[in-house]
Design a protein around this motif. Structure first.
Motif, PDB file in Angstrom:
ATOM      1  N   GLN A  76      67.666 110.567 -23.936  1.00  0.00           N
ATOM      2  CA  GLN A  76      67.210 109.183 -24.031  1.00  0.00           C
ATOM      3  C   GLN A  76      67.655 108.575 -25.358  1.00  0.00           C
ATOM      4  O   GLN A  76      68.157 107.450 -25.406  1.00  0.00           O
ATOM      5  N   ASN A  77      67.500 109.328 -26.455  1.00  0.00           N
ATOM      6  CA  ASN A  77      67.916 108.834 -27.769  1.00  0.00           C
ATOM      7  C   ASN A  77      69.420 108.638 -27.835  1.00  0.00           C
ATOM      8  O   ASN A  77      69.906 107.636 -28.371  1.00  0.00           O
ATOM      9  N   LEU A  78      70.187 109.594 -27.300  1.00  0.00           N
ATOM     10  CA  LEU A  78      71.645 109.494 -27.304  1.00  0.00           C
ATOM     11  C   LEU A  78      72.098 108.255 -26.531  1.00  0.00           C
ATOM     12  O   LEU A  78      72.917 107.467 -27.014  1.00  0.00           O
ATOM     13  N   LEU A  79      71.552 108.066 -25.347  1.00  0.00           N
ATOM     14  CA  LEU A  79      71.955 106.925 -24.508  1.00  0.00           C
ATOM     15  C   LEU A  79      71.537 105.598 -25.138  1.00  0.00           C
ATOM     16  O   LEU A  79      72.309 104.638 -25.140  1.00  0.00           O
ATOM     17  N   ALA A  80      70.333 105.539 -25.693  1.00  0.00           N
ATOM     18  CA  ALA A  80      69.855 104.308 -26.326  1.00  0.00           C
ATOM     19  C   ALA A  80      70.731 103.933 -27.516  1.00  0.00           C
ATOM     20  O   ALA A  80      70.988 102.753 -27.761  1.00  0.00           O
ATOM     21  N   SER A  81      71.232 104.936 -28.234  1.00  0.00           N
ATOM     22  CA  SER A  81      72.068 104.663 -29.400  1.00  0.00           C
ATOM     23  C   SER A  81      73.384 103.997 -29.008  1.00  0.00           C
ATOM     24  O   SER A  81      74.049 103.401 -29.844  1.00  0.00           O
ATOM     25  N   CYS A  82      73.737 104.082 -27.743  1.00  0.00           N
ATOM     26  CA  CYS A  82      74.979 103.469 -27.248  1.00  0.00           C
ATOM     27  C   CYS A  82      74.705 102.261 -26.354  1.00  0.00           C
ATOM     28  O   CYS A  82      75.595 101.797 -25.645  1.00  0.00           O
ATOM     29  N   GLY A  83      73.471 101.778 -26.356  1.00  0.00           N
ATOM     30  CA  GLY A  83      73.158 100.555 -25.636  1.00  0.00           C
ATOM     31  C   GLY A  83      72.758 100.731 -24.185  1.00  0.00           C
ATOM     32  O   GLY A  83      72.594  99.752 -23.459  1.00  0.00           O
ATOM     33  N   TYR A  84      72.570 101.966 -23.755  1.00  0.00           N
ATOM     34  CA  TYR A  84      72.109 102.193 -22.383  1.00  0.00           C
ATOM     35  C   TYR A  84      70.591 102.216 -22.348  1.00  0.00           C
ATOM     36  O   TYR A  84      69.938 102.570 -23.332  1.00  0.00           O
ATOM     37  N   LYS A  85      70.035 101.859 -21.198  1.00  0.00           N
ATOM     38  CA  LYS A  85      68.601 101.977 -20.989  1.00  0.00           C
ATOM     39  C   LYS A  85      68.386 103.272 -20.221  1.00  0.00           C
ATOM     40  O   LYS A  85      68.833 103.393 -19.076  1.00  0.00           O
ATOM     41  N   ALA A  86      67.749 104.240 -20.843  1.00  0.00           N
ATOM     42  CA  ALA A  86      67.501 105.523 -20.192  1.00  0.00           C
ATOM     43  C   ALA A  86      66.082 105.545 -19.638  1.00  0.00           C
ATOM     44  O   ALA A  86      65.126 105.265 -20.351  1.00  0.00           O
ATOM     45  N   GLU A  87      65.973 105.840 -18.361  1.00  0.00           N
ATOM     46  CA  GLU A  87      64.667 106.053 -17.741  1.00  0.00           C
ATOM     47  C   GLU A  87      64.568 107.536 -17.461  1.00  0.00           C
ATOM     48  O   GLU A  87      65.447 108.111 -16.816  1.00  0.00           O
ATOM     49  N   THR A  88      63.506 108.176 -17.962  1.00  0.00           N
ATOM     50  CA  THR A  88      63.382 109.619 -17.834  1.00  0.00           C
ATOM     51  C   THR A  88      62.347 109.995 -16.783  1.00  0.00           C
ATOM     52  O   THR A  88      61.332 109.312 -16.614  1.00  0.00           O
ATOM     53  N   TYR A  89      62.654 111.085 -16.092  1.00  0.00           N
ATOM     54  CA  TYR A  89      61.790 111.600 -15.029  1.00  0.00           C
ATOM     55  C   TYR A  89      61.729 113.115 -15.160  1.00  0.00           C
ATOM     56  O   TYR A  89      62.751 113.761 -15.351  1.00  0.00           O
ATOM     57  N   SER A  90      60.517 113.680 -15.019  1.00  0.00           N
ATOM     58  CA  SER A  90      60.357 115.127 -15.169  1.00  0.00           C
ATOM     59  C   SER A  90      60.617 115.880 -13.870  1.00  0.00           C
ATOM     60  O   SER A  90      60.583 117.110 -13.856  1.00  0.00           O
ATOM     61  N   SER A  91      60.902 115.143 -12.779  1.00  0.00           N
ATOM     62  CA  SER A  91      61.254 115.801 -11.521  1.00  0.00           C
ATOM     63  C   SER A  91      62.059 114.845 -10.650  1.00  0.00           C
ATOM     64  O   SER A  91      61.975 113.621 -10.802  1.00  0.00           O
ATOM     65  N   ALA A  92      62.814 115.429  -9.736  1.00  0.00           N
ATOM     66  CA  ALA A  92      63.583 114.626  -8.783  1.00  0.00           C
ATOM     67  C   ALA A  92      62.653 113.828  -7.881  1.00  0.00           C
ATOM     68  O   ALA A  92      62.945 112.686  -7.529  1.00  0.00           O
ATOM     69  N   GLU A  93      61.515 114.421  -7.539  1.00  0.00           N
ATOM     70  CA  GLU A  93      60.554 113.722  -6.672  1.00  0.00           C
ATOM     71  C   GLU A  93      60.025 112.457  -7.338  1.00  0.00           C
ATOM     72  O   GLU A  93      59.888 111.417  -6.685  1.00  0.00           O
ATOM     73  N   LEU A  94      59.723 112.540  -8.630  1.00  0.00           N
ATOM     74  CA  LEU A  94      59.240 111.352  -9.350  1.00  0.00           C
ATOM     75  C   LEU A  94      60.306 110.262  -9.365  1.00  0.00           C
ATOM     76  O   LEU A  94      60.007 109.081  -9.172  1.00  0.00           O
ATOM     77  N   PHE A  95      61.545 110.659  -9.593  1.00  0.00           N
ATOM     78  CA  PHE A  95      62.637 109.683  -9.588  1.00  0.00           C
ATOM     79  C   PHE A  95      62.747 109.012  -8.224  1.00  0.00           C
ATOM     80  O   PHE A  95      62.780 107.780  -8.126  1.00  0.00           O
ATOM     81  N   LEU A  96      62.769 109.790  -7.162  1.00  0.00           N
ATOM     82  CA  LEU A  96      62.940 109.219  -5.811  1.00  0.00           C
ATOM     83  C   LEU A  96      61.753 108.346  -5.421  1.00  0.00           C
ATOM     84  O   LEU A  96      61.939 107.291  -4.814  1.00  0.00           O
ATOM     85  N   SER A  97      60.550 108.745  -5.793  1.00  0.00           N
ATOM     86  CA  SER A  97      59.373 107.956  -5.410  1.00  0.00           C
ATOM     87  C   SER A  97      59.230 106.688  -6.246  1.00  0.00           C
ATOM     88  O   SER A  97      58.503 105.775  -5.870  1.00  0.00           O
ATOM     89  N   SER A  98      59.960 106.602  -7.360  1.00  0.00           N
ATOM     90  CA  SER A  98      59.856 105.434  -8.244  1.00  0.00           C
ATOM     91  C   SER A  98      60.628 104.228  -7.709  1.00  0.00           C
ATOM     92  O   SER A  98      60.443 103.114  -8.179  1.00  0.00           O
ATOM     93  N   GLY A  99      61.529 104.471  -6.765  1.00  0.00           N
ATOM     94  CA  GLY A  99      62.370 103.389  -6.266  1.00  0.00           C
ATOM     95  C   GLY A  99      63.487 103.011  -7.224  1.00  0.00           C
ATOM     96  O   GLY A  99      64.149 101.990  -7.058  1.00  0.00           O
ATOM     97  N   ALA A 100      63.728 103.837  -8.235  1.00  0.00           N
ATOM     98  CA  ALA A 100      64.702 103.503  -9.281  1.00  0.00           C
ATOM     99  C   ALA A 100      66.149 103.646  -8.828  1.00  0.00           C
ATOM    100  O   ALA A 100      67.042 103.107  -9.470  1.00  0.00           O
ATOM    101  N   LEU A 101      66.397 104.354  -7.733  1.00  0.00           N
ATOM    102  CA  LEU A 101      67.778 104.583  -7.311  1.00  0.00           C
ATOM    103  C   LEU A 101      68.544 103.272  -7.167  1.00  0.00           C
ATOM    104  O   LEU A 101      69.693 103.168  -7.592  1.00  0.00           O
TER     105      LEU A 101
END
Length: 125
Positions: A22-47
């Motif tokens: 997250q820190n590496l990506l933010a330092s280059c202007g990206y917005k990093a969204e972090t998820y502790s599991s694939a299930e959390l990512f998929l259920s978030s609708g973030a895809l």
């Protein structure tokens, strides 16, 4: 002309990896969204709003490979980068043949990762 920060989903069950990427990506202007599991990512609708996915292979329930297969089965062309900290019989070619756009072993070469993300996200626009 303003440029919206591209959203990168980082999925790993290791909080230190999530924070580091997250820190590496933010330092280059990206917005990093972090998820502790694939299930959390998929259920978030973030895809639907994600420019790129970085996912660990070895996670508790759904693996990074299963996530990759799920994303590809939805006809999504979102780039997926596989990362792993565990030695495995599977090589970079194994993951690329299954639709991954990149593969890195931990500790990740941050410069190489950023170069790949820039190429994947900027070439797609």
């Amino acid at each position: 002309m303003g440029v919206l920060a591209r959203t990168i989903a980082v999925i790993d069950d290791d909080d230190r990896v999530l924070e580091s990427l997250q820190n590496l990506l933010a330092s280059c202007g990206y917005k990093a969204e972090t998820y502790s599991s694939a299930e959390l990512f998929l259920s978030s609708g973030a895809l639907s709003r994600t420019s790129c996915i970085i996912t660990d292979v070895e996670m508790r329930r759904m693996s990074g490979l299963e996530l990759l297969q799920h994303v590809r089965s939805r006809q999504s062309d979102v780039p997926v980068i596989i990362i792993t900290g565990k030695p495995s019989e599977n090589s970079e070619t194994f993951y690329l043949d299954r639709g991954a756009n990149g593969f890195f072993r931990k500790p990740i070469d941050g410069d190489a990762l950023l170069t790949l993300i820039n190429n994947l996200c900027c070439d797609a626009s």
